[in-house]
Motif scaffolding. Structure first.
Motif, PDB file in Angstrom:
ATOM      1  N   VAL A   1       0.836  -1.204   0.000  1.00  0.00           N
ATOM      2  CA  VAL A   1       0.000   0.000   0.000  1.00  0.00           C
ATOM      3  C   VAL A   1       0.871   1.254   0.000  1.00  0.00           C
ATOM      4  CG1 VAL A   1      -1.661   1.319   1.386  1.00  0.00           C
ATOM      5  CG2 VAL A   1      -2.014  -1.113   0.999  1.00  0.00           C
ATOM      6  N   LEU A   2       1.975   1.226   0.744  1.00  0.00           N
ATOM      7  CA  LEU A   2       2.910   2.342   0.721  1.00  0.00           C
ATOM      8  C   LEU A   2       3.462   2.559  -0.685  1.00  0.00           C
ATOM      9  CD1 LEU A   2       4.635   4.460   2.274  1.00  0.00           C
ATOM     10  CD2 LEU A   2       6.342   2.644   2.514  1.00  0.00           C
ATOM     11  N   GLY A   3       3.775   1.468  -1.392  1.00  0.00           N
ATOM     12  CA  GLY A   3       4.243   1.584  -2.765  1.00  0.00           C
ATOM     13  C   GLY A   3       3.205   2.189  -3.686  1.00  0.00           C
ATOM     14  N   VAL A   4       1.959   1.798  -3.511  1.00  0.00           N
ATOM     15  CA  VAL A   4       0.879   2.374  -4.326  1.00  0.00           C
ATOM     16  C   VAL A   4       0.754   3.871  -4.061  1.00  0.00           C
ATOM     17  CG1 VAL A   4      -1.629   2.391  -4.661  1.00  0.00           C
ATOM     18  CG2 VAL A   4      -0.412   0.221  -4.565  1.00  0.00           C
TER      19      VAL A   4
ATOM     20  N   ALA B   1       2.976  10.374  -9.548  1.00  0.00           N
ATOM     21  CA  ALA B   1       2.221  10.771 -10.736  1.00  0.00           C
ATOM     22  C   ALA B   1       1.644  12.181 -10.574  1.00  0.00           C
ATOM     23  CB  ALA B   1       1.094   9.773 -10.989  1.00  0.00           C
ATOM     24  N   ARG B   2       1.385  12.562  -9.353  1.00  0.00           N
ATOM     25  CA  ARG B   2       0.773  13.870  -9.103  1.00  0.00           C
ATOM     26  C   ARG B   2       1.810  14.980  -8.957  1.00  0.00           C
ATOM     27  NH1 ARG B   2      -3.499  17.180  -9.337  1.00  0.00           N
ATOM     28  NH2 ARG B   2      -3.776  18.369  -7.449  1.00  0.00           N
ATOM     29  N   TRP B   3       2.880  14.722  -8.155  1.00  0.00           N
ATOM     30  CA  TRP B   3       3.808  15.797  -7.820  1.00  0.00           C
ATOM     31  C   TRP B   3       5.210  15.619  -8.403  1.00  0.00           C
ATOM     32  CZ3 TRP B   3       0.779  14.107  -3.429  1.00  0.00           C
ATOM     33  CH2 TRP B   3      -0.277  14.975  -3.161  1.00  0.00           C
ATOM     34  N   TRP B   4       5.900  14.551  -8.033  1.00  0.00           N
ATOM     35  CA  TRP B   4       7.305  14.413  -8.409  1.00  0.00           C
ATOM     36  C   TRP B   4       7.528  13.012  -8.950  1.00  0.00           C
ATOM     37  CZ3 TRP B   4      11.972  12.845  -5.264  1.00  0.00           C
ATOM     38  CH2 TRP B   4      13.147  13.285  -5.865  1.00  0.00           C
ATOM     39  N   MET B   5       7.861  12.882 -10.221  1.00  0.00           N
ATOM     40  CA  MET B   5       7.864  11.577 -10.882  1.00  0.00           C
ATOM     41  C   MET B   5       8.896  10.600 -10.328  1.00  0.00           C
ATOM     42  SD  MET B   5       9.418  12.144 -14.610  1.00  0.00           S
ATOM     43  CE  MET B   5      11.158  12.080 -14.892  1.00  0.00           C
ATOM     44  N   TRP B   6       9.938  11.088  -9.670  1.00  0.00           N
ATOM     45  CA  TRP B   6      10.964  10.190  -9.164  1.00  0.00           C
ATOM     46  C   TRP B   6      10.510   9.418  -7.931  1.00  0.00           C
ATOM     47  CZ3 TRP B   6      14.223   9.067 -12.656  1.00  0.00           C
ATOM     48  CH2 TRP B   6      14.576  10.001 -13.621  1.00  0.00           C
ATOM     49  N   LEU B   7       9.349   9.728  -7.388  1.00  0.00           N
ATOM     50  CA  LEU B   7       8.781   8.932  -6.294  1.00  0.00           C
ATOM     51  C   LEU B   7       8.258   7.588  -6.786  1.00  0.00           C
ATOM     52  CD1 LEU B   7       6.771  11.491  -4.141  1.00  0.00           C
ATOM     53  CD2 LEU B   7       8.821  10.233  -3.491  1.00  0.00           C
ATOM     54  N   GLN B   8       8.074   7.458  -8.074  1.00  0.00           N
ATOM     55  CA  GLN B   8       7.530   6.219  -8.615  1.00  0.00           C
ATOM     56  C   GLN B   8       8.531   5.072  -8.562  1.00  0.00           C
ATOM     57  OE1 GLN B   8       6.036   7.266 -12.474  1.00  0.00           O
ATOM     58  NE2 GLN B   8       4.219   8.230 -11.625  1.00  0.00           N
ATOM     59  N   ILE B   9       9.817   5.359  -8.619  1.00  0.00           N
ATOM     60  CA  ILE B   9      10.821   4.297  -8.578  1.00  0.00           C
ATOM     61  C   ILE B   9      10.844   3.623  -7.202  1.00  0.00           C
ATOM     62  CG2 ILE B   9      13.282   3.787  -8.756  1.00  0.00           C
ATOM     63  CD1 ILE B   9      13.373   5.950 -10.968  1.00  0.00           C
ATOM     64  N   PRO B  10      10.935   4.368  -6.077  1.00  0.00           N
ATOM     65  CA  PRO B  10      10.822   3.680  -4.788  1.00  0.00           C
ATOM     66  C   PRO B  10       9.451   3.026  -4.599  1.00  0.00           C
ATOM     67  CG  PRO B  10      11.533   5.949  -4.462  1.00  0.00           C
ATOM     68  CD  PRO B  10      11.254   5.774  -5.909  1.00  0.00           C
ATOM     69  N   GLY B  11       8.433   3.609  -5.227  1.00  0.00           N
ATOM     70  CA  GLY B  11       7.106   3.000  -5.154  1.00  0.00           C
ATOM     71  C   GLY B  11       7.074   1.637  -5.809  1.00  0.00           C
ATOM     72  N   LEU B  12       7.723   1.508  -6.954  1.00  0.00           N
ATOM     73  CA  LEU B  12       7.790   0.207  -7.629  1.00  0.00           C
ATOM     74  C   LEU B  12       8.584  -0.803  -6.812  1.00  0.00           C
ATOM     75  CD1 LEU B  12       8.300   1.261 -11.349  1.00  0.00           C
ATOM     76  CD2 LEU B  12       6.294   0.187 -10.332  1.00  0.00           C
TER      77      LEU B  12
END
Length: 86
Positions: free
Chosen positions: A26-29, A36-47
């Motif tokens: 859930v934290l990753g989601v 996707a909303r603010w800073w795209m580099w948050l998606q890598i730790p999310g994955l």
């Protein structure tokens, strides 16, 4: 087969592991959505959190499933008060 029995021996530990994995997932989601909303580099730790959470939750779920499947095959005799032959 020994590792399946090892997984099934501690259902409480597996339940806690499943909940931890679900929380990490859930934290990753949330990180992916924030990226996707603010800073795209948050998606890598999310994955990465999605991957780690999925593996942990799957391991916990497998342990719970094996415990449930093996415990259903162990039939217990009913107490003597319910025995109709006596």
């Amino acid at each position: 087969m020994n590792w399946l029995q090892k997984l099934a021996n501690q259902p409480d530990k597996r339940w806690a592991e499943f909940k931890l994995g679900l929380g990490i997932f859930v934290l990753g989601v949330m990180l992916i959505l924030a990226g996707a909303r603010w800073w795209m580099w948050l998606q890598i730790p999310g994955l990465l959190c999605l991957l780690v959470g999925s593996v942990a939750a799957a391991k916990g779920y497998l342990g719970i499933l094996v415990y449930r499947l093996t415990s259903n095959f162990k039939k217990l005799k009913p107490p003597a008060q319910f025995d109709k032959d006596k």
